[in-house]
Design a protein around this motif. Structure first.
Motif, PDB file in Angstrom:
ATOM      1  N   ARG A   1       0.898  -1.048  -0.005  1.00 25.14           N
ATOM      2  CA  ARG A   1      -0.047   0.157  -0.121  1.00 25.14           C
ATOM      3  C   ARG A   1       1.003   1.421   0.013  1.00 25.14           C
ATOM      4  O   ARG A   1       0.576   2.230  -0.846  1.00 25.14           O
ATOM      5  CB  ARG A   1      -1.027  -0.046   1.276  1.00 25.14           C
ATOM      6  N   LEU A   2       1.815   1.488   0.998  1.00 24.34           N
ATOM      7  CA  LEU A   2       2.783   2.528   0.952  1.00 24.34           C
ATOM      8  C   LEU A   2       3.604   2.745  -0.362  1.00 24.34           C
ATOM      9  O   LEU A   2       3.562   3.718  -0.884  1.00 24.34           O
ATOM     10  CB  LEU A   2       3.854   2.308   2.101  1.00 24.34           C
ATOM     11  N   LEU A   3       3.967   1.474  -0.996  1.00 27.97           N
ATOM     12  CA  LEU A   3       4.801   1.651  -2.239  1.00 27.97           C
ATOM     13  C   LEU A   3       3.919   2.116  -3.468  1.00 27.97           C
ATOM     14  O   LEU A   3       4.209   2.733  -4.365  1.00 27.97           O
ATOM     15  CB  LEU A   3       5.235   0.266  -2.525  1.00 27.97           C
ATOM     16  N   GLY A   4       2.426   1.485  -3.333  1.00 27.86           N
ATOM     17  CA  GLY A   4       1.545   2.155  -4.172  1.00 27.86           C
ATOM     18  C   GLY A   4       1.407   3.684  -4.321  1.00 27.86           C
ATOM     19  O   GLY A   4       1.163   4.326  -5.304  1.00 27.86           O
TER      20      GLY A   4
ATOM     21  N   PHE B   1      10.518   8.002   0.567  1.00 27.94           N
ATOM     22  CA  PHE B   1       9.308   8.227   0.771  1.00 27.94           C
ATOM     23  C   PHE B   1       9.177   9.468   1.948  1.00 27.94           C
ATOM     24  O   PHE B   1       8.656  10.335   2.090  1.00 27.94           O
ATOM     25  CB  PHE B   1       8.454   6.958   1.019  1.00 27.94           C
ATOM     26  N   THR B   2       9.859   9.001   2.950  1.00 29.01           N
ATOM     27  CA  THR B   2       9.842   9.776   4.262  1.00 29.01           C
ATOM     28  C   THR B   2      10.755  11.243   4.162  1.00 29.01           C
ATOM     29  O   THR B   2      10.017  12.164   4.539  1.00 29.01           O
ATOM     30  CB  THR B   2      10.652   8.984   5.244  1.00 29.01           C
TER      31      THR B   2
ATOM     32  N   SER C   1       7.925   6.352   7.727  1.00 25.61           N
ATOM     33  CA  SER C   1       9.098   6.761   8.594  1.00 25.61           C
ATOM     34  C   SER C   1       9.282   5.457   9.752  1.00 25.61           C
ATOM     35  O   SER C   1      10.439   5.765  10.431  1.00 25.61           O
ATOM     36  CB  SER C   1       8.896   7.877   9.324  1.00 25.61           C
ATOM     37  N   LYS C   2       8.394   4.873   9.717  1.00 28.15           N
ATOM     38  CA  LYS C   2       8.598   3.809  10.845  1.00 28.15           C
ATOM     39  C   LYS C   2       9.420   2.463  10.628  1.00 28.15           C
ATOM     40  O   LYS C   2       9.764   1.697  11.445  1.00 28.15           O
ATOM     41  CB  LYS C   2       7.067   3.200  11.535  1.00 28.15           C
ATOM     42  N   CYS C   3       9.708   2.707   9.171  1.00 25.31           N
ATOM     43  CA  CYS C   3      10.688   1.414   8.766  1.00 25.31           C
ATOM     44  C   CYS C   3      11.920   1.579   9.438  1.00 25.31           C
ATOM     45  O   CYS C   3      12.712   2.450   9.640  1.00 25.31           O
ATOM     46  CB  CYS C   3      10.786   1.850   7.307  1.00 25.31           C
TER      47      CYS C   3
ATOM     48  N   LYS D   1      -3.398  10.054   4.727  1.00 27.50           N
ATOM     49  CA  LYS D   1      -4.471  10.353   5.819  1.00 27.50           C
ATOM     50  C   LYS D   1      -5.178   9.117   6.340  1.00 27.50           C
ATOM     51  O   LYS D   1      -5.623   8.891   7.579  1.00 27.50           O
ATOM     52  CB  LYS D   1      -5.381  11.497   5.337  1.00 27.50           C
ATOM     53  N   ASN D   2      -5.264   8.079   5.412  1.00 24.72           N
ATOM     54  CA  ASN D   2      -5.973   6.800   6.034  1.00 24.72           C
ATOM     55  C   ASN D   2      -5.091   5.930   6.317  1.00 24.72           C
ATOM     56  O   ASN D   2      -5.431   4.529   6.753  1.00 24.72           O
ATOM     57  CB  ASN D   2      -6.901   6.287   4.703  1.00 24.72           C
ATOM     58  N   VAL D   3      -3.749   6.165   6.556  1.00 21.20           N
ATOM     59  CA  VAL D   3      -2.796   5.304   7.294  1.00 21.20           C
ATOM     60  C   VAL D   3      -2.550   5.788   8.716  1.00 21.20           C
ATOM     61  O   VAL D   3      -1.913   6.818   8.993  1.00 21.20           O
ATOM     62  CB  VAL D   3      -1.388   5.247   6.055  1.00 21.20           C
ATOM     63  N   GLU D   4      -2.652   4.800   9.682  1.00 19.11           N
ATOM     64  CA  GLU D   4      -2.199   5.303  10.986  1.00 19.11           C
ATOM     65  C   GLU D   4      -0.861   5.594  11.210  1.00 19.11           C
ATOM     66  O   GLU D   4       0.207   4.953  10.442  1.00 19.11           O
ATOM     67  CB  GLU D   4      -2.845   4.093  12.018  1.00 19.11           C
ATOM     68  N   LYS D   5      -0.420   6.467  11.966  1.00 18.49           N
ATOM     69  CA  LYS D   5       0.816   7.022  11.956  1.00 18.49           C
ATOM     70  C   LYS D   5       1.815   5.950  12.595  1.00 18.49           C
ATOM     71  O   LYS D   5       2.850   5.918  11.923  1.00 18.49           O
ATOM     72  CB  LYS D   5       0.908   8.063  13.046  1.00 18.49           C
ATOM     73  N   GLU D   6       1.514   4.967  13.052  1.00 17.15           N
ATOM     74  CA  GLU D   6       2.499   3.887  13.435  1.00 17.15           C
ATOM     75  C   GLU D   6       2.851   3.144  12.448  1.00 17.15           C
ATOM     76  O   GLU D   6       3.661   2.381  12.464  1.00 17.15           O
ATOM     77  CB  GLU D   6       1.801   3.123  14.400  1.00 17.15           C
ATOM     78  N   LYS D   7       2.040   3.297  11.090  1.00 17.89           N
ATOM     79  CA  LYS D   7       2.421   2.434   9.919  1.00 17.89           C
ATOM     80  C   LYS D   7       3.002   3.387   8.744  1.00 17.89           C
ATOM     81  O   LYS D   7       2.828   3.043   7.687  1.00 17.89           O
ATOM     82  CB  LYS D   7       0.930   1.944   9.554  1.00 17.89           C
TER      83      LYS D   7
END
Ligand code: SF4
Ligand code: SF4
Length: 376
Positions: free
Chosen positions: A314-317, A370-371, A345-347, A336-342
């Motif tokens: 999803r992130l790569l999309g 991305f980050t 930048s959490k990688c 906006k539809n992805v919770e901050k923990e995911k």
């Protein structure tokens, strides 16, 4: 429906891939059985006779749901394919247990087609290790009529495929490959098809639309194509490209809803391969696209390997959409539809996802980029 001959049977050239079935609550493990049954009924009515599942699809639930849904149809009215999950070495300890369970989940007493699943650089040593006994076990099942045709799917380069074919080629009846006009040169699909021709092995296609990426193109590309074939929709161009390749017998499309199915069935009413000129245009469009995108097919193999539980495809999309548009910065609103923990930048750059990615994507680098683009 267009059919292709394979040995003594006729296969619909369009097969239903079951890695992206309709979902409940957006949860990949919860397949919408009712919607799936409606799709399968429609597909059967319109001549689709090939259904492709696997041990790992939908976190193990694709086989079960397809078994239930297909049980409404006579066993001899469809061909069912499944695969041995040798991409995980642990599974070689449970060959018999897994195979028996697969038959049980699918509610059948034989598979028409059975594959060594996703042979890659990383796992070929397991597949070729005769001590594990996989080939011998599968040949025995074939002798017993529980497997009708044996094949393999591959996300490997030509050298690895050749190694596999040199060892097992005499037993292999078909090969499933990722082929589409983007990968024709980028992932050397053309060379792989030529290699299979050497071995006289027919080609099954997966990811014809590259996880949906080829369902929509840039405005300029769509205009160019519609001038050549005003009545053809954009996804159909991907299928017409594949209809142009002589050794392709089967095109699997992982359809997620009724609309996609209906469109694809309509496309396969006619065999309309591309002309030389059309082929040049589509490959030129592919060249332009490839420079900007990561080749994620949303196969989701990486998901269970991420300690931060990021929804990597999803992130790569989202990342790819930005690359595609060519804009340097990424607006945080896209997450906006992805919770901050995911968020990317959490990688933690552990790269365990990269070990299983069949596309060889440097996921950790993409997450870092991305980050950075978000922060700009
Ligand atoms: S590299 Fe990042 S995305 Fe990949 S598994 Fe590790 S934390 Fe997850
Ligand atoms: S990053 Fe690789 S493993 Fe993960 S979904 Fe995309 S193609 Fe599949």
């Amino acid at each position: 429906m267009i059919y292709r001959e394979f040995k003594d049977i006729k296969l619909s050239m369009l097969g239903l891939g079951t890695m992206r079935l309709p979902l409940l609550d957006g949860d990949n493990s919860k397949i919408d059985e009712k919607a799936t049954a409606e799709m399968v009924d429609y597909a059967m009515e319109h001549g689709v006779n090939y259904y492709d599942t696997a041990w790992g699809y939908h976190e193990g639930n694709s086989e079960t749901v397809m078994g239930k849904v297909l049980s409404a149809h006579p066993r001899d009215s469809f061909y069912l394919a499944s695969k041995f999950p040798g991409y995980d070495l642990e599974n070689f300890k449970r060959i018999e247990e897994i195979f028996e369970k697969q038959l049980e989940k699918c509610g059948v007493d034989y598979f028409d087609f059975y594959l060594f699943h996703s042979v890659t650089e990383e796992n070929i040593h397991g597949y070729l290790n005769r001590e594990y006994g996989l080939l011998d076990y599968l040949l025995k099942q074939k002798e017993n009529g529980r497997i009708r045709h044996l094949g393999f799917s591959a996300h490997a380069d030509c050298n690895v495929m050749r190694r596999f074919l040199e060892a097992y080629g005499e037993h292999i009846e078909f090969c499933q490959l990722q082929i589409n006009y983007l990968d024709w040169t980028y992932q050397k699909a053309k060379e792989k098809v030529e290699l299979l021709e050497e071995y006289d092995i027919p080609v099954w296609v997966m990811e014809p639309l590259r996880g949906g990426k080829l369902a929509e193109l840039s405005v300029e590309a769509e205009k160019e194509l519609s001038e050549l074939r005003p009545d053809e929709n954009i996804p159909a161009w991907a299928f017409r490209f594949l209809q142009t390749i002589p050794n392709v017998k089967m095109i699997l499309s992982g359809m997620s809803n009724f609309t996609q199915l209906k469109e694809n069935v309509a496309t396969f009413e006619e065999d309309k391969p591309l002309s030389e000129e059309e082929l040049k245009v589509i490959l030129k469009i592919a060249d332009g696209m490839m420079g900007r995108m990561l080749p994620c097919t949303a196969c989701r193999y990486c998901i269970t390997h991420c300690p931060k539980e990021l929804d990597i495809p999803r992130l790569l999309g989202i990342y790819n959409n930005n690359q595609f548009s060519g804009v340097g910065n990424i607006q945080p609103a896209v997450l906006k539809n992805v919770e901050k923990e995911k968020w990317p930048s959490k990688c933690i750059a552990c790269r365990s996802c990269e070990k299983v990615c069949p596309q060889g994507i440097k996921i950790s680098e993409a997450m870092a980029d991305f980050t950075e683009k978000l922060e700009k």
